[in-house]
Write a protein that holds these residues in place. Structure first.
Motif, PDB file in Angstrom:
ATOM      1  N   ALA A 197      47.608  36.845 114.693  1.00 30.22           N
ATOM      2  CA  ALA A 197      48.970  37.386 114.640  1.00 30.22           C
ATOM      3  C   ALA A 197      49.660  36.996 113.334  1.00 30.22           C
ATOM      4  CB  ALA A 197      49.772  36.894 115.839  1.00 30.22           C
ATOM      5  N   THR A 198      49.486  35.756 112.901  1.00 27.62           N
ATOM      6  CA  THR A 198      50.089  35.292 111.653  1.00 27.62           C
ATOM      7  C   THR A 198      49.523  36.064 110.469  1.00 27.62           C
ATOM      8  OG1 THR A 198      50.370  33.101 112.624  1.00 27.62           O
ATOM      9  CG2 THR A 198      50.518  33.255 110.236  1.00 27.62           C
ATOM     10  N   TYR A 199      48.217  36.264 110.465  1.00 21.79           N
ATOM     11  CA  TYR A 199      47.567  37.030 109.409  1.00 21.79           C
ATOM     12  C   TYR A 199      48.109  38.456 109.360  1.00 21.79           C
ATOM     13  CZ  TYR A 199      43.842  39.673 107.114  1.00 21.79           C
ATOM     14  OH  TYR A 199      43.135  40.518 106.296  1.00 21.79           O
ATOM     15  N   ARG A 200      48.188  39.071 110.509  1.00 22.11           N
ATOM     16  CA  ARG A 200      48.659  40.462 110.572  1.00 22.11           C
ATOM     17  C   ARG A 200      50.120  40.596 110.168  1.00 22.11           C
ATOM     18  NH1 ARG A 200      45.725  42.387 116.163  1.00 22.11           N
ATOM     19  NH2 ARG A 200      43.661  42.624 115.238  1.00 22.11           N
ATOM     20  N   ARG A 201      50.949  39.603 110.491  1.00 22.51           N
ATOM     21  CA  ARG A 201      52.369  39.674 110.113  1.00 22.51           C
ATOM     22  C   ARG A 201      52.548  39.672 108.603  1.00 22.51           C
ATOM     23  NH1 ARG A 201      53.277  36.505 114.710  1.00 22.51           N
ATOM     24  NH2 ARG A 201      53.146  34.572 113.544  1.00 22.51           N
ATOM     25  N   GLY A 232      37.634  33.569 121.107  1.00 18.52           N
ATOM     26  CA  GLY A 232      38.547  34.712 121.187  1.00 18.52           C
ATOM     27  C   GLY A 232      39.626  34.542 122.239  1.00 18.52           C
ATOM     28  N   ASP A 233      39.386  33.654 123.180  1.00 17.23           N
ATOM     29  CA  ASP A 233      40.366  33.395 124.236  1.00 17.23           C
ATOM     30  C   ASP A 233      41.303  32.241 123.897  1.00 17.23           C
ATOM     31  OD1 ASP A 233      39.163  35.393 125.753  1.00 17.23           O
ATOM     32  OD2 ASP A 233      37.756  33.974 126.662  1.00 17.23           O
ATOM     33  N   ASP A 234      41.012  31.550 122.831  1.00 17.03           N
ATOM     34  CA  ASP A 234      41.810  30.391 122.440  1.00 17.03           C
ATOM     35  C   ASP A 234      43.159  30.853 121.898  1.00 17.03           C
ATOM     36  OD1 ASP A 234      42.885  28.140 120.910  1.00 17.03           O
ATOM     37  OD2 ASP A 234      40.910  27.239 121.152  1.00 17.03           O
ATOM     38  N   PRO A 235      44.261  30.273 122.360  1.00 15.72           N
ATOM     39  CA  PRO A 235      45.585  30.673 121.868  1.00 15.72           C
ATOM     40  C   PRO A 235      45.768  30.426 120.370  1.00 15.72           C
ATOM     41  CG  PRO A 235      45.781  28.997 123.592  1.00 15.72           C
ATOM     42  CD  PRO A 235      44.334  29.292 123.430  1.00 15.72           C
ATOM     43  N   ARG A 236      45.057  29.437 119.819  1.00 14.35           N
ATOM     44  CA  ARG A 236      45.148  29.188 118.376  1.00 14.35           C
ATOM     45  C   ARG A 236      44.544  30.336 117.581  1.00 14.35           C
ATOM     46  NH1 ARG A 236      43.032  23.280 119.577  1.00 14.35           N
ATOM     47  NH2 ARG A 236      41.775  24.639 120.853  1.00 14.35           N
TER      48      ARG A 236
END
Length: 128
Positions: A26-30, A16-20
Motif C-alpha cells: 500500500a505504501t509503495y502504491r501510494r 502475502g497474508d502478513d499485515p506488514r
C-alpha cells in the motif's frame, strides 16, 4: 501469529497474508501510482503542445532556445527528480518495512506449496 499452512502461495505462503506485507504494498502504491500519473500527464501535455501548439512551442525564450527545447529538457529533469524522490522515499518508508519482512522470513519456516502448484512434485523424464 500467522499460520504458515493457512495459505498456499509459493515457498513462503504466509508472507502475502502478513499485515506488514500489505502495508508495504500500500505504501509503495501510494507513491508510485500518483507519481506515474503525474509524469504521464506532463509528458502528454508536452506531446500535445508539440503537435497542436506549434506557435507556443516555437516561441523564443533566450536566443535560439525556444519553449519546446525547454519543455524537452524539463522532461529529463522531471525524470531524474522522480527517481531521486523515489530513492529517498524508498529509503525512508519502504526499506524499513522490507527489512522487517526479510528478518521475519529468514526466521520463519517455509511451507512447500501443494503439488500441482510448483510444490513437491515428481520429476518428469525431461526434468531429471
Amino acid at each position: 501469529m500467522i499460520d504458515p499452512a493457512a495459505s498456499s502461495r509459493g515457498d513462503t505462503p504466509w508472507i502475502g497474508d502478513d499485515p506488514r506485507f500489505t502495508e508495504l504494498r500500500a505504501t509503495y502504491r501510494r507513491f508510485v501510482f500518483p507519481m506515474t500519473a503525474a509524469f504521464l500527464l506532463w509528458f502528454l501535455a508536452y506531446v500535445l503542445c508539440s503537435a497542436y501548439a506549434r506557435g507556443f512551442m516555437a516561441a523564443k525564450v533566450v536566443g535560439n532556445v525556444n519553449v519546446a527545447l525547454v519543455f524537452g529538457l524539463l522532461q529529463f529533469v522531471s525524470t531524474f527528480g522522480i527517481a531521486l524522490a523515489y530513492g529517498r522515499f524508498a529509503a525512508r518508508r519502504l526499506d524499513p518495512l522490507a527489512a522487517a519482512l526479510r528478518s521475519v522470513a529468514a526466521t520463519h519456516p517455509t511451507v512447500p506449496a501443494p503439488a500441482g502448484r510448483g510444490g513437491d512434485q515428481e520429476l518428469t523424464e525431461n526434468q531429471a
